[in-house]
Every structure is written in C-alpha cells, then in structure tokens.
Write a protein that holds these residues in place. Structure first.
Motif, short mmCIF file in Angstrom:
data_model
loop_
_atom_site.label_atom_id
_atom_site.label_comp_id
_atom_site.label_asym_id
_atom_site.label_seq_id
_atom_site.Cartn_x
_atom_site.Cartn_y
_atom_site.Cartn_z
N VAL A 86 0.90 -1.17 -0.15
CA VAL A 86 -0.09 0.02 0.10
C VAL A 86 0.87 1.19 0.19
N VAL A 87 0.78 1.92 -1.01
CA VAL A 87 1.63 3.34 -1.04
C VAL A 87 0.94 4.29 -0.84
N HIS A 88 1.28 5.14 0.43
CA HIS A 88 0.77 6.39 0.74
C HIS A 88 1.27 7.58 0.04
N PHE A 89 0.62 8.69 -0.47
CA PHE A 89 1.22 9.66 -1.45
C PHE A 89 0.22 10.91 -1.16
N GLU A 90 0.65 12.01 -1.41
CA GLU A 90 0.17 13.23 -1.38
C GLU A 90 0.39 14.15 -2.74
N VAL A 91 -0.61 14.90 -2.97
CA VAL A 91 -0.86 15.66 -4.23
C VAL A 91 -1.05 17.15 -3.77
N GLU A 92 -0.63 18.07 -4.52
CA GLU A 92 -0.65 19.51 -4.31
C GLU A 92 -2.28 19.67 -4.24
N GLN A 93 -2.61 20.73 -3.39
CA GLN A 93 -3.89 21.32 -3.33
C GLN A 93 -4.63 21.42 -4.52
N ASP A 94 -4.12 22.10 -5.16
CA ASP A 94 -4.70 22.26 -6.39
C ASP A 94 -4.93 21.28 -7.55
N ASN A 95 -4.36 20.10 -7.32
CA ASN A 95 -4.34 18.74 -8.17
C ASN A 95 -4.99 17.83 -7.40
N PRO A 96 -6.35 17.87 -7.14
CA PRO A 96 -7.07 16.63 -6.50
C PRO A 96 -7.21 15.55 -7.52
N VAL A 97 -7.06 14.19 -7.13
CA VAL A 97 -7.13 13.07 -8.02
C VAL A 97 -8.44 12.93 -8.43
#
Length: 348
Positions: A84-95
């Motif tokens: 299980v890979v936990h990651f984060e993205v920028e606030q302006d780029n929701p998945v």
C-alpha cells in the motif's frame, strides 16, 4: 567613531553560515519534493512496487504533482501480500475518481516514481469532473506494478550482444519506456530496431551457418532417438546406483579414480611398444582371416568332432598323449604366437 575590534570578522562569519544554512534547506526541499501546505493525501494498492519509497515523485503526464509518503505491507483475506503506497498531491491537483496508478522507472539506474494515469473513460488523472475524496485508496485492479527490468533486459540480451556498445544504453531505455506504455515510446523502439537490423543483416552468413548446423544437429538427434533414450535411461540408472548409500559409492569412486587412472597410465607407458606390436600383428592376422572366414568357421566347427575322437581313443587307457608344444599362426610370411613362445616342459 570606530567599531569594536574583531566585530567585522564575526559578522562575516555569521552571514556565511546563514547562507550555508539557506542553501542546505533549499537542497533538502528540492530532494524531498515539497508540495506545499494543504496537500491532499491518498493511497494505492500494488502487487509489487519494485523499490518505490518515501520521497519518490508522483507525476501526471511527466509533471511532478506530489510525493510518496511511505509504503506499508498488508495481508489480504486470502493470505496474499499487498503493498500500500501512501502519497500526497498538491492542493490544486485533486485526484480524479477512477484514476489509475502505476509504478514506472525514472532511469536505467532503477529510480522509480508513481504515475497517475487517466481513467478508463479518458478523464484526466487530476482535476477531473469528480474528485476522489481525501484518504481514498486506488484499488488493486486499477494499478500496475513496475516492469521486471531484469527479465526484460535478459530477454533482449541476444540483440544487445549483436549491436555496438554505444547503442545498448539508448536501446535499453527505449525498451523500458515502450513496455511501460509511455506515449511514442513504441514507435521509437521500432525505429531503433529497424536501424539495428542493418548490422544484423551484415552477419547473414553467420546466422545461415548457425541455422544449417542446428538443422543438421536436429536430424542427427532424430535419427538416434532410440540411442539417446537408452543413454538417458542408462545414465539415470548409473546415477541412481551411485547415489545409493548417501553417495558413499560415488565418493569412493572419485577417491580411487585418480589412483586407478595413474596406474593405468603407468602400465600403458611401460607396455606401449609391446602393445603396439601385438596390435599390429593381430591386425595382419585378421587381415588374412577375414577373406577366408568360411574356411575358418568350418575348421572351428570340426574341432568338437576332433576332440570327441581323441577322447574315444584315450578313454580306456593312456595309449595316446597329446601335447601342444607351440601354437603359431602363419600367413603370407607373417607369424603370430597368440599363446607366446614358451613351450611346455614335455616339449623341451
């Protein structure tokens, strides 16, 4: 008014240290792939992440939008292990809901990154029509693990062996990119293979001879199929016999093999001249026998009758005594004594 003595060097040292700290922070932030405040966190399931770890980049169409926070191991209901890979993205780029994820190679040194790919319907991976809630997980069926680079490159090893060294690195990178599904990579791979095929065509005679030899070998093996089967069965029986008893027989054979070989070599070295003479004499004898095989067989066939007649004459008394003083075979000026020149004592 003058300043305190030694104050200027101290100020210069302070400014130098401050600049060093700022540069260090800048380098660390660059390496840690910062995404700013208010980042959105997600996770994704993989069968294998191939070395993906904290700090690895998260990209969309090759553009960095986040970073990997960590990788955990989970055991599913069936006992299968899932990464299980936990990651984060920028606030302006929701998945985007339904987006896919894959682990890809950043270069031939093994650096990996997490790529967010469009949904099956073609929607963009980020900032789509419907955002994926924070904390959501991309399921296993929507993720793709990394390409087994070792197996892939080994599969192309014969091709790499036939090209120039300076082209191997470029070809390897193109192969990996093509099998990872990067846009345009397959076209590049095909064009490179077309160029490399020119070198292969220059060696057409080598491949032709190789094919002919393989074909001849196949025909020979096919014609001796029965012999090969018997050979394999015989080797199996021999190996099984040697393996019995914990391999003691095999160890004893190996230990005594050297001494036996040495004794045989010494014997052959001492008797080489006599052995050659005997073989030559036997060869001349057989050369005379072979054309008259019928007469020789007829003579041997009459020997039992001759022996019976002799036995009948000597059955009731020692009226006749026979002694073989010597046995010499003579043919066309050549003589051979199969039993040697030593006569019995009666003939001396």
């Amino acid at each position: 008014m003058t300043g305190r003595p030694g104050l200027a060097p101290a100020v210069q040292l302070f400014v130098f240290c401050l600049l060093g700290v700022l540069c260090t922070v800048l380098v660390i932030n660059t390496l840690r792939v910062p995404v700013g405040f208010g980042a959105r966190g997600y996770s994704a399931e993989f069968d294998d992440v191939g070395g993906l770890g904290p700090g690895s980049e998260v990209t969309v169409a090759g553009v960095r939008v986040g970073r990997v926070l960590g990788v955990d191991r989970e055991i599913r209901a069936g006992g299968e292990v899932t990464a299980v890979v936990h990651f984060e993205v920028e606030q302006d780029n929701p998945v985007t809901a339904g987006a896919r994820a894959s682990v890809r190679y950043g270069d031939m040194l093994g650096i990996r990154y997490l790529s967010l790919d469009p949904t099956p319907g073609g929607a963009p991976a980020v900032r789509g029509a419907v955002d994926m809630p924070e904390g959501s997980r991309i399921p296993l069926e929507d993720t793709t693990g990394p390409v087994d680079l070792t197996a892939l490159v080994n599969g192309f090893k014969p091709l790499f062996d036939s090209v120039r060294p300076e082209e191997v690195n470029a070809l390897s990178h193109t192969v990996v990119a093509a099998f990872q599904g990067e846009p345009g990579a397959m076209d590049t791979l095909l064009s490179r293979l077309a160029l490399l095929s020119r070198d292969v065509l220059d060696r057409e005679d080598v491949y032709t001879r190789l094919a002919d030899n393989v074909e001849a070998l196949g025909d020979t093996l096919t014609g001796r199929e029965g012999d090969l089967r018997r050979l394999v069965r015989g080797l199996d029986e021999v190996s099984g016999a040697l393996a019995d008893g914990g391999g003691r027989d095999l160890a004893l054979l190996i230990d005594r093999g050297g001494a036996s070989s040495a004794a045989l070599a010494a014997m052959l070295e001492e008797t080489d001249r006599d052995l050659r003479t005997s073989v030559d004499a036997a060869r001349h004898t057989t050369d005379g026998w072979v054309p008259r095989t019928d007469e020789f067989e007829s003579t041997l066939g009459r020997v039992p009758g001759f022996a019976r007649e002799v036995n009948a004459l000597t059955r009731k008394g020692g009226f006749l005594s026979l002694y073989m003083c010597n046995f010499t075979v003579s043919w066309d000026g050549m003589q051979a004594n199969p039993f040697g020149h030593q006569n019995s004592e009666v003939c001396r």
